[in-house]
Design a protein around this motif. Sequence first.
Motif, PDB file in Angstrom:
ATOM      1  N   ILE A  22       0.862  -1.214   0.106  1.00 53.20           N
ATOM      2  CA  ILE A  22      -0.101   0.015  -0.026  1.00 53.20           C
ATOM      3  C   ILE A  22       0.812   1.152   0.052  1.00 53.20           C
ATOM      4  O   ILE A  22       2.019   1.180   0.398  1.00 53.20           O
ATOM      5  CB  ILE A  22      -0.979  -0.085   1.203  1.00 53.20           C
ATOM      6  CG1 ILE A  22      -0.139   0.168   2.363  1.00 53.20           C
ATOM      7  CG2 ILE A  22      -2.007  -1.089   1.323  1.00 53.20           C
ATOM      8  CD1 ILE A  22      -1.224   0.140   3.864  1.00 53.20           C
ATOM      9  N   TYR A  23       0.381   2.397  -0.686  1.00 54.82           N
ATOM     10  CA  TYR A  23       0.796   3.584  -0.519  1.00 54.82           C
ATOM     11  C   TYR A  23       0.894   4.433   0.725  1.00 54.82           C
ATOM     12  O   TYR A  23      -0.470   4.138   1.325  1.00 54.82           O
ATOM     13  CB  TYR A  23       0.557   4.471  -1.693  1.00 54.82           C
ATOM     14  CG  TYR A  23       1.572   5.600  -2.022  1.00 54.82           C
ATOM     15  CD1 TYR A  23       2.942   5.153  -2.530  1.00 54.82           C
ATOM     16  CD2 TYR A  23       1.288   6.751  -1.391  1.00 54.82           C
ATOM     17  CE1 TYR A  23       3.768   6.402  -2.973  1.00 54.82           C
ATOM     18  CE2 TYR A  23       2.299   7.987  -2.033  1.00 54.82           C
ATOM     19  CZ  TYR A  23       3.481   7.506  -2.452  1.00 54.82           C
ATOM     20  OH  TYR A  23       4.400   8.483  -2.815  1.00 54.82           O
ATOM     21  N   ASN A  24       2.004   5.069   1.223  1.00 52.60           N
ATOM     22  CA  ASN A  24       1.678   5.449   2.727  1.00 52.60           C
ATOM     23  C   ASN A  24       1.023   6.780   2.499  1.00 52.60           C
ATOM     24  O   ASN A  24       1.172   7.370   1.622  1.00 52.60           O
ATOM     25  CB  ASN A  24       3.263   5.971   3.269  1.00 52.60           C
ATOM     26  CG  ASN A  24       3.319   6.247   4.474  1.00 52.60           C
ATOM     27  OD1 ASN A  24       2.593   6.839   5.045  1.00 52.60           O
ATOM     28  ND2 ASN A  24       4.193   5.527   5.377  1.00 52.60           N
ATOM     29  N   GLU A 133      -8.428  11.160  -2.129  1.00 58.29           N
ATOM     30  CA  GLU A 133      -8.511  11.238  -3.744  1.00 58.29           C
ATOM     31  C   GLU A 133      -7.292  11.138  -4.022  1.00 58.29           C
ATOM     32  O   GLU A 133      -6.999  10.125  -5.045  1.00 58.29           O
ATOM     33  CB  GLU A 133      -9.094  12.716  -4.269  1.00 58.29           C
ATOM     34  CG  GLU A 133      -9.057  12.467  -5.397  1.00 58.29           C
ATOM     35  CD  GLU A 133      -9.792  13.791  -6.154  1.00 58.29           C
ATOM     36  OE1 GLU A 133      -9.742  14.254  -7.475  1.00 58.29           O
ATOM     37  OE2 GLU A 133     -10.630  14.405  -5.560  1.00 58.29           O
ATOM     38  N   ALA A 134      -6.128  11.769  -3.753  1.00 59.28           N
ATOM     39  CA  ALA A 134      -4.745  11.670  -3.714  1.00 59.28           C
ATOM     40  C   ALA A 134      -4.287  10.249  -3.486  1.00 59.28           C
ATOM     41  O   ALA A 134      -3.628   9.507  -4.488  1.00 59.28           O
ATOM     42  CB  ALA A 134      -4.104  12.706  -3.362  1.00 59.28           C
ATOM     43  N   THR A 139      -2.478   5.172  -5.604  1.00 55.43           N
ATOM     44  CA  THR A 139      -2.495   3.565  -5.708  1.00 55.43           C
ATOM     45  C   THR A 139      -3.200   3.089  -7.129  1.00 55.43           C
ATOM     46  O   THR A 139      -2.550   2.011  -7.475  1.00 55.43           O
ATOM     47  CB  THR A 139      -3.760   3.303  -4.708  1.00 55.43           C
ATOM     48  OG1 THR A 139      -3.197   3.722  -3.340  1.00 55.43           O
ATOM     49  CG2 THR A 139      -3.970   1.693  -4.850  1.00 55.43           C
ATOM     50  N   GLU A 140      -3.893   3.897  -7.803  1.00 57.62           N
ATOM     51  CA  GLU A 140      -4.234   3.147  -8.970  1.00 57.62           C
ATOM     52  C   GLU A 140      -3.356   3.327 -10.018  1.00 57.62           C
ATOM     53  O   GLU A 140      -3.015   2.508 -10.967  1.00 57.62           O
ATOM     54  CB  GLU A 140      -5.608   4.173  -9.507  1.00 57.62           C
ATOM     55  CG  GLU A 140      -6.259   3.581 -10.874  1.00 57.62           C
ATOM     56  CD  GLU A 140      -6.728   2.045 -10.475  1.00 57.62           C
ATOM     57  OE1 GLU A 140      -6.391   1.289 -11.594  1.00 57.62           O
ATOM     58  OE2 GLU A 140      -7.274   1.672  -9.426  1.00 57.62           O
ATOM     59  N   ARG A 141      -2.541   4.494 -10.025  1.00 63.95           N
ATOM     60  CA  ARG A 141      -1.333   4.643 -10.972  1.00 63.95           C
ATOM     61  C   ARG A 141      -0.143   3.576 -10.682  1.00 63.95           C
ATOM     62  O   ARG A 141       0.380   2.785 -11.483  1.00 63.95           O
ATOM     63  CB  ARG A 141      -0.620   6.004 -10.707  1.00 63.95           C
ATOM     64  CG  ARG A 141      -1.236   6.961 -11.506  1.00 63.95           C
ATOM     65  CD  ARG A 141      -0.544   8.130 -11.633  1.00 63.95           C
ATOM     66  NE  ARG A 141      -0.017   8.751 -10.492  1.00 63.95           N
ATOM     67  CZ  ARG A 141      -0.693   9.869  -9.577  1.00 63.95           C
ATOM     68  NH1 ARG A 141      -1.801  10.002  -9.977  1.00 63.95           N
ATOM     69  NH2 ARG A 141      -0.225  10.146  -8.714  1.00 63.95           N
TER      70      ARG A 141
END
Length: 153
Positions: A22-24, A133-134, A139-141
């Motif tokens: 996961i992104y922090n 949102e960011a 995460t999607e990128r």
Amino acid sequence: MCPFCKKKPEDYFAESQHFAAIYNLAPIVPGHSLVIPKQHVESLFDLPDEAFVEMMKFSKRIMKFLCDYFHTNAFDWAIQEKPPAGQSVAHLHLHLIPRYENDLPLPGDWYVQMVASEKQQIDVHMRARLSEEALQQMTERLKQAAAAYFTSN
């Protein structure tokens, strides 16, 4: 409830059988991500040996992907075990931190910033946090890039 146990597959940019990347929410530098067990595990010592091996292999693949994606070959890994070591979420997690030339005043400052922000600043929102949102966009990128990367590598 543990914030990492609330994560769903759409929150992961990559996953193995038992672990997720996961992104922090509050990255210290671009690319700062976490590898977490999908099930609640508080301590590294609670992982069976097979799961530890899976975590390390998965983390190595994710770190290589992050280094390539964020155009670096330098990185830090960190597990903080228990509050005296700086652990603020009682769920095992490995910090994967891509590093860049002059990204922080001193090379070891990532740890000082992480510990200080987790102990003191996260609750008062002084450390820059991504909006929901960011975080979803990043995460999607990463999810799309990781899917292509792992298909070709």
